[in-house]
Enzyme design. Sequence first.
Site, PDB file in Angstrom:
ATOM      1  N   PHE B  12     -10.245  -1.308   5.472  1.00 54.72           N
ATOM      2  CA  PHE B  12     -10.186  -0.867   6.866  1.00 54.72           C
ATOM      3  C   PHE B  12      -9.761  -2.051   7.730  1.00 54.72           C
ATOM      4  O   PHE B  12     -10.359  -2.355   8.760  1.00 54.72           O
ATOM      5  CB  PHE B  12     -11.544  -0.297   7.316  1.00 54.72           C
ATOM      6  CG  PHE B  12     -11.455   0.634   8.499  1.00 54.72           C
ATOM      7  CD1 PHE B  12     -10.899   1.903   8.375  1.00 54.72           C
ATOM      8  CD2 PHE B  12     -11.929   0.238   9.747  1.00 54.72           C
ATOM      9  CE1 PHE B  12     -10.817   2.759   9.471  1.00 54.72           C
ATOM     10  CE2 PHE B  12     -11.847   1.094  10.847  1.00 54.72           C
ATOM     11  CZ  PHE B  12     -11.290   2.353  10.708  1.00 54.72           C
ATOM     12  N   LYS B 106       2.485  -3.741  -2.739  1.00 55.20           N
ATOM     13  CA  LYS B 106       3.698  -4.061  -3.506  1.00 55.20           C
ATOM     14  C   LYS B 106       3.419  -5.001  -4.675  1.00 55.20           C
ATOM     15  O   LYS B 106       3.988  -4.873  -5.740  1.00 55.20           O
ATOM     16  CB  LYS B 106       4.763  -4.661  -2.591  1.00 55.20           C
ATOM     17  CG  LYS B 106       4.367  -5.999  -1.969  1.00 55.20           C
ATOM     18  CD  LYS B 106       4.731  -6.103  -0.526  1.00 55.20           C
ATOM     19  CE  LYS B 106       3.743  -5.277   0.284  1.00 55.20           C
ATOM     20  NZ  LYS B 106       3.715  -5.564   1.716  1.00 55.20           N
ATOM     21  N   GLU B 130       5.162   4.636  -0.377  1.00 57.92           N
ATOM     22  CA  GLU B 130       6.180   4.386   0.660  1.00 57.92           C
ATOM     23  C   GLU B 130       5.874   3.120   1.448  1.00 57.92           C
ATOM     24  O   GLU B 130       6.772   2.371   1.830  1.00 57.92           O
ATOM     25  CB  GLU B 130       6.238   5.594   1.601  1.00 57.92           C
ATOM     26  CG  GLU B 130       7.300   5.524   2.664  1.00 57.92           C
ATOM     27  CD  GLU B 130       8.707   5.522   2.083  1.00 57.92           C
ATOM     28  OE1 GLU B 130       9.290   4.421   2.020  1.00 57.92           O
ATOM     29  OE2 GLU B 130       9.211   6.579   1.700  1.00 57.92           O
ATOM     30  N   VAL B 133       7.051  -0.906   0.560  1.00 59.54           N
ATOM     31  CA  VAL B 133       8.346  -1.551   0.819  1.00 59.54           C
ATOM     32  C   VAL B 133       8.801  -1.264   2.237  1.00 59.54           C
ATOM     33  O   VAL B 133       8.940  -0.107   2.638  1.00 59.54           O
ATOM     34  CB  VAL B 133       9.424  -1.059  -0.175  1.00 59.54           C
ATOM     35  CG1 VAL B 133      10.754  -1.744   0.103  1.00 59.54           C
ATOM     36  CG2 VAL B 133       8.992  -1.306  -1.614  1.00 59.54           C
ATOM     37  N   LYS B 206       9.087  -6.308  -3.561  1.00 65.12           N
ATOM     38  CA  LYS B 206       9.669  -5.081  -3.008  1.00 65.12           C
ATOM     39  C   LYS B 206      10.981  -4.734  -3.730  1.00 65.12           C
ATOM     40  O   LYS B 206      11.255  -3.574  -4.034  1.00 65.12           O
ATOM     41  CB  LYS B 206       9.898  -5.240  -1.510  1.00 65.12           C
ATOM     42  CG  LYS B 206       8.599  -5.434  -0.718  1.00 65.12           C
ATOM     43  CD  LYS B 206       8.878  -5.891   0.713  1.00 65.12           C
ATOM     44  CE  LYS B 206       7.580  -6.206   1.459  1.00 65.12           C
ATOM     45  NZ  LYS B 206       7.839  -6.922   2.739  1.00 65.12           N
TER      46      LYS B 206
END
Lengths: 435, 435
Positions: B12, B106, B130, B133, B206
């Site tokens: 968080f 990543k 999603e 990267v 990435k």
Amino acid sequence: MNKTLGIGLAGFGTVGTGVWETLERNFDLISNRTGVRTEMMRIAVRDINKSRPEGAPVEKFTTDWKDVVNDPTVDIVVELIGGTTTAFEIVEAALKARKPVVTGNKALLAERGKALFALSREMNTPIHFEAAVAGGIPIIKAVQDSFVGNRIETMAGIINGTSNYILERMTDAGLGYPEALKEAQELGYAEADPTLDVNGWDAAHKAILLATLSYGFSIDPAEVYVRGIEMVRGIDIEFAKRLGFVVKLLCVVREHENGTVEIRTQPSFIPQSHVLSSVNGVFNAVAINGDASGESLFYGRGAGKGPTASSVVADIVEAARGFAQEAGHRGFLPYQTEGQLVPIEDTETPYYVRFDVTDEPGVIAKIANILADAGIGISGTHSPVNADDPDADFVDMVFQLHTCKFGLLKDTLKEIEALNCVNSRPVVFRIENLG
Amino acid sequence: MNKTLGIGLAGFGTVGTGVWETLERNFDLISNRTGVRTEMMRIAVRDINKSRPEGAPVEKFTTDWKDVVNDPTVDIVVELIGGTTTAFEIVEAALKARKPVVTGNKALLAERGKALFALSREMNTPIHFEAAVAGGIPIIKAVQDSFVGNRIETMAGIINGTSNYILERMTDAGLGYPEALKEAQELGYAEADPTLDVNGWDAAHKAILLATLSYGFSIDPAEVYVRGIEMVRGIDIEFAKRLGFVVKLLCVVREHENGTVEIRTQPSFIPQSHVLSSVNGVFNAVAINGDASGESLFYGRGAGKGPTASSVVADIVEAARGFAQEAGHRGFLPYQTEGQLVPIEDTETPYYVRFDVTDEPGVIAKIANILADAGIGISGTHSPVNADDPDADFVDMVFQLHTCKFGLLKDTLKEIEALNCVNSRPVVFRIENLG
């Protein structure tokens, strides 16, 4: 997914041919990536005797689109004939037969989408239309899926390549509007009848679709403000330039604070500093501001055989996935057990190399000889870089080198590094040819 | 889809908070658009006593991630803690429990993705990433879904905002590397420990994910060539500029003709004329060339709370759709029965207006008076534009006008058009403030 899905195609013009070619060429790739296997079952064409590309599946041709939609082996119907009458009938019939539809027809969906989307809901059968906006740019999926968590604050798009090409030529070559239009027609960037492109309506149809996706309600084209580029004159472009702007045919969509939606298409002055100002030629771009995502931009080819086919094929795969039993798993899975990387030594580009050398006669010759022995061409030398500093014993010397394999460069630089006059490891930058 | 799906969140921090805020703020919008309804059920945090934004759901906090994964009301697990050890355990446990995973990690997927994707396949449970990267840029979905019909020929990306910011400041402000790094740290664009950003590995992770998506096999990071920006000096940037290039930390992925894959990350010279050269600051961009789509480019915010949350939320919705009975229908459906457009008369921008006038004294005054009476401000006049032509009776006169409602402008222009000295309909261009 084991079943092969049948595709029925209405229209075998430029885009239809591109779809067929792409599905043929990349069949294995698509099937490996997704498990989706498709087969072209039936193709409706206007003229069965027209000459077609070699290998075209003429045995599947029919002149009656009903043969396509009603063929029991056709699972997915792809509508690429354009227009808003027969195309409407085809899409309507396909949905009624519960066959998912893929279409690139912006006019159809902007003008008559309300009825078709209602039917889509009623029959629980999707319409996919990535190809309807901005050719090969996946802007529909971006708005519909990727920005699904965003309130779309604004969108601004250059989404008519013909107008954009004409305005660019008026800007860069100083052509008048009629000359620029004529050139665009000669190059195939404008149709013989360019009306819908230059009067703004092609772009407006796309903007209507983007707004409908973003805000969820059907928009009546009659309520949309649209102006084309016919009234742009050289003097306006000159003025724009002098004031720091560029003239572009721009679509603007914006949500106001009270939830109402602004939508308009017109030639606009946009700041030269904005990234949209550098979208030239037949390229398209859409800038999107979401309340979470912030500013983003999508750029690519807005029309043409390959780009539009790319979007149609993506939609066919999307539609095909709807048939899968295991539709639950839509994440990525590696589809090759192994692949091979290119050893970095085998990659090649031109290079920029900086040496830290002792400033003494003969340095260049020594380095150049080693490079020559290795067969590496020199496209420029700059030496010494900081010769102006009279106190410098060590100076920077720069060589630009022609394309060679990185392994050869590395070995050669080791040899150079061993020279007494070279004082540290050479620094290498690749010069990238980005095409 | 009627069931509300439970979300379990691990982490968080900035992004986790952004995800929670976005789901709260846009709950109705997301639910209207997709039918997906989610509820945050459990959140794992490191320090339960840390101060949190007002309204944060502290009653759902736990310090044990197992409480999140094992909670029977949690359907989807979102991993946002970073790192490759605990994060691995969380993702592994979630997949084993057949709970779809959303992650922005990543490093985890680039370093240990092979095992996790194998488990994903085994458990038929997806991993969505999603956000891993390029923050808010939907590049994963683009490669995985939108370009699914394309052989990916090349990708070139600027995908580390920290490095890009530092290089930009070295380029534009002439800062040295240490000063630019210090400034980036002060502005929060670089971490206290910037190692992974400046040594190229964040970008390389990435690039590994993009290459894995494109070519389908797992790539061992140990085999990937990576160089960072620490060795870039002002002199290199100067030279690049003089030679027509810009220095960027660039990731390049390219398929060779024999099917092998080139992948590398390093500071590179790229042509000033290429669109990637204008990607500045903390923005990211990825250019993709597909064999059908041709060249396209995706640009946006590569990091930060909102943009990354935007991608995480898109993945949550994607994962949630996997639970739907009616997963078959993934097309667009209008989700509001009606909405309201802004009447074009109520939209406002500044304007450029060109008048065709008779060249006689008093013309400007007459036009300016009418504009003044209407309360429309003039920011500039240029008149007459073609005064150099001694034969011209009719000349063009240009007014730049301050922002006003288009309706007011239209009415006022009608009044001006009625003047004897005005010979045709005024031509209006909007001056767009694209933000």
